[in-house]
Write a protein that holds these residues in place. Sequence first.
Motif, PDB file in Angstrom:
ATOM      1  N   GLN A   4     -22.727  -6.902  -9.488  1.00  0.00           N
ATOM      2  CA  GLN A   4     -21.300  -7.151  -9.353  1.00  0.00           C
ATOM      3  C   GLN A   4     -21.055  -8.156  -8.241  1.00  0.00           C
ATOM      4  O   GLN A   4     -21.828  -8.257  -7.287  1.00  0.00           O
ATOM      5  CB  GLN A   4     -20.549  -5.841  -9.060  1.00  0.00           C
ATOM      6  CG  GLN A   4     -20.527  -4.884 -10.247  1.00  0.00           C
ATOM      7  CD  GLN A   4     -19.718  -3.626  -9.956  1.00  0.00           C
ATOM      8  OE1 GLN A   4     -19.816  -3.037  -8.877  1.00  0.00           O
ATOM      9  NE2 GLN A   4     -18.933  -3.195 -10.915  1.00  0.00           N
ATOM     10  N   TYR A   5     -19.934  -8.898  -8.381  1.00  0.00           N
ATOM     11  CA  TYR A   5     -19.550  -9.935  -7.427  1.00  0.00           C
ATOM     12  C   TYR A   5     -18.471  -9.406  -6.494  1.00  0.00           C
ATOM     13  O   TYR A   5     -17.632  -8.597  -6.883  1.00  0.00           O
ATOM     14  CB  TYR A   5     -18.998 -11.158  -8.157  1.00  0.00           C
ATOM     15  CG  TYR A   5     -19.947 -11.763  -9.156  1.00  0.00           C
ATOM     16  CD1 TYR A   5     -20.844 -12.755  -8.787  1.00  0.00           C
ATOM     17  CD2 TYR A   5     -19.942 -11.332 -10.482  1.00  0.00           C
ATOM     18  CE1 TYR A   5     -21.710 -13.302  -9.707  1.00  0.00           C
ATOM     19  CE2 TYR A   5     -20.811 -11.874 -11.409  1.00  0.00           C
ATOM     20  CZ  TYR A   5     -21.692 -12.857 -11.014  1.00  0.00           C
ATOM     21  OH  TYR A   5     -22.562 -13.386 -11.928  1.00  0.00           O
TER      22      TYR A   5
ATOM     23  N   LEU B 277     -26.366 -11.313 -15.357  1.00  0.00           N
ATOM     24  CA  LEU B 277     -25.352 -12.258 -14.918  1.00  0.00           C
ATOM     25  C   LEU B 277     -25.074 -13.328 -15.968  1.00  0.00           C
ATOM     26  O   LEU B 277     -24.551 -14.384 -15.664  1.00  0.00           O
ATOM     27  CB  LEU B 277     -25.799 -12.931 -13.611  1.00  0.00           C
ATOM     28  CG  LEU B 277     -26.102 -11.990 -12.453  1.00  0.00           C
ATOM     29  CD1 LEU B 277     -26.403 -12.788 -11.202  1.00  0.00           C
ATOM     30  CD2 LEU B 277     -24.966 -11.045 -12.205  1.00  0.00           C
TER      31      LEU B 277
ATOM     32  N   TYR C 191     -14.787 -12.752  -2.794  1.00  0.00           N
ATOM     33  CA  TYR C 191     -14.129 -14.008  -3.143  1.00  0.00           C
ATOM     34  C   TYR C 191     -12.603 -13.930  -3.142  1.00  0.00           C
ATOM     35  O   TYR C 191     -11.931 -14.955  -3.069  1.00  0.00           O
ATOM     36  CB  TYR C 191     -14.607 -14.497  -4.519  1.00  0.00           C
ATOM     37  CG  TYR C 191     -14.452 -13.482  -5.629  1.00  0.00           C
ATOM     38  CD1 TYR C 191     -13.272 -13.374  -6.348  1.00  0.00           C
ATOM     39  CD2 TYR C 191     -15.493 -12.630  -5.969  1.00  0.00           C
ATOM     40  CE1 TYR C 191     -13.127 -12.451  -7.365  1.00  0.00           C
ATOM     41  CE2 TYR C 191     -15.366 -11.705  -6.985  1.00  0.00           C
ATOM     42  CZ  TYR C 191     -14.180 -11.621  -7.682  1.00  0.00           C
ATOM     43  OH  TYR C 191     -14.043 -10.699  -8.680  1.00  0.00           O
TER      44      TYR C 191
ATOM     45  N   LEU D 141     -19.466 -16.336  -1.896  1.00  0.00           N
ATOM     46  CA  LEU D 141     -19.438 -15.435  -3.051  1.00  0.00           C
ATOM     47  C   LEU D 141     -20.700 -14.588  -2.968  1.00  0.00           C
ATOM     48  O   LEU D 141     -21.807 -15.125  -2.847  1.00  0.00           O
ATOM     49  CB  LEU D 141     -19.427 -16.232  -4.356  1.00  0.00           C
ATOM     50  CG  LEU D 141     -19.657 -15.425  -5.641  1.00  0.00           C
ATOM     51  CD1 LEU D 141     -18.491 -14.478  -5.890  1.00  0.00           C
ATOM     52  CD2 LEU D 141     -19.867 -16.358  -6.830  1.00  0.00           C
ATOM     53  N   TYR D 142     -20.543 -13.271  -3.000  1.00  0.00           N
ATOM     54  CA  TYR D 142     -21.678 -12.367  -2.930  1.00  0.00           C
ATOM     55  C   TYR D 142     -21.909 -11.717  -4.287  1.00  0.00           C
ATOM     56  O   TYR D 142     -20.957 -11.352  -4.986  1.00  0.00           O
ATOM     57  CB  TYR D 142     -21.433 -11.261  -1.894  1.00  0.00           C
ATOM     58  CG  TYR D 142     -21.267 -11.768  -0.484  1.00  0.00           C
ATOM     59  CD1 TYR D 142     -22.369 -11.969   0.341  1.00  0.00           C
ATOM     60  CD2 TYR D 142     -20.002 -12.040   0.033  1.00  0.00           C
ATOM     61  CE1 TYR D 142     -22.216 -12.417   1.646  1.00  0.00           C
ATOM     62  CE2 TYR D 142     -19.841 -12.503   1.326  1.00  0.00           C
ATOM     63  CZ  TYR D 142     -20.955 -12.688   2.125  1.00  0.00           C
ATOM     64  OH  TYR D 142     -20.796 -13.146   3.409  1.00  0.00           O
ATOM     65  N   CYS D 143     -23.168 -11.558  -4.626  1.00  0.00           N
ATOM     66  CA  CYS D 143     -23.532 -10.803  -5.823  1.00  0.00           C
ATOM     67  C   CYS D 143     -24.595  -9.787  -5.424  1.00  0.00           C
ATOM     68  O   CYS D 143     -25.645 -10.159  -4.882  1.00  0.00           O
ATOM     69  CB  CYS D 143     -24.058 -11.732  -6.917  1.00  0.00           C
ATOM     70  SG  CYS D 143     -24.563 -10.832  -8.394  1.00  0.00           S
TER      71      CYS D 143
END
Length: 233
Positions: free
Chosen positions: A84-85, A15, A88, A55-57
């Motif tokens: 990966q995100y 990241l 959003y 926001l998810y990762c």
Amino acid sequence: MIKKSTLERIIGDDLAELWNALTQDEKRIIAENFRYERYKKNQIIYAESEQPENLYCLLEGKVKLYKSGIGDRVQILRLYRPVQYFGYRAYFAREPYVSSSAAFEPSVLGIVPMRIVEDIIRKNNDLALFFIHELSRNLGGADTKIINLTQKHIRGRLAESLLLLAENYGYESDGATLKIYMSREDLANLSNMTTSNAIRTLTTFVTEKLILVDGRRIRILNEPQLHKISKFG
């Protein structure tokens, strides 16, 4: 809340692009508002029509983005891999989610409230450009997928789906078995076809010695030929 040092260990090099765009104070803010959650196989992460908040990762596991259409027929729109995100786009659009996401297998997600991310974006051009880049890549990929799903025949769509799985998740130690085990229904939903058509086409690929199938395990025997079928199918 999670300590910054712990967050940096979780993030590692994967990241770095986003993390390096932040100032030290912004990193502290993210660390103070960061949490991670575990999801079971098939557990919903967020559902269509819900209001976006996070926001998810994806840190570990596999996640699918999907949408239910006419007659509750499901279309898998995108597959996520570490790291990966997602989640959003709807927030930036100021609208509810238009699709749903769920874990394909037991997964670990890093989560940050979007209001925190937005506050930082308003002061940090590098972070804003990061999300513009991500959104632009996703839009280009969506355009390509629309053409492929509407213009390719069944063989071409299924071949492309198998190659996509190989690209996203790679192979087992034998260098041929896909590192994701999908049901026939999920494979059909990814390829925009009925489950029965997916089963018949897989059987044809086995007969042509392009793949081997053992339950949900798929071994690729002739990747170059699958590329040809995907391109001209």
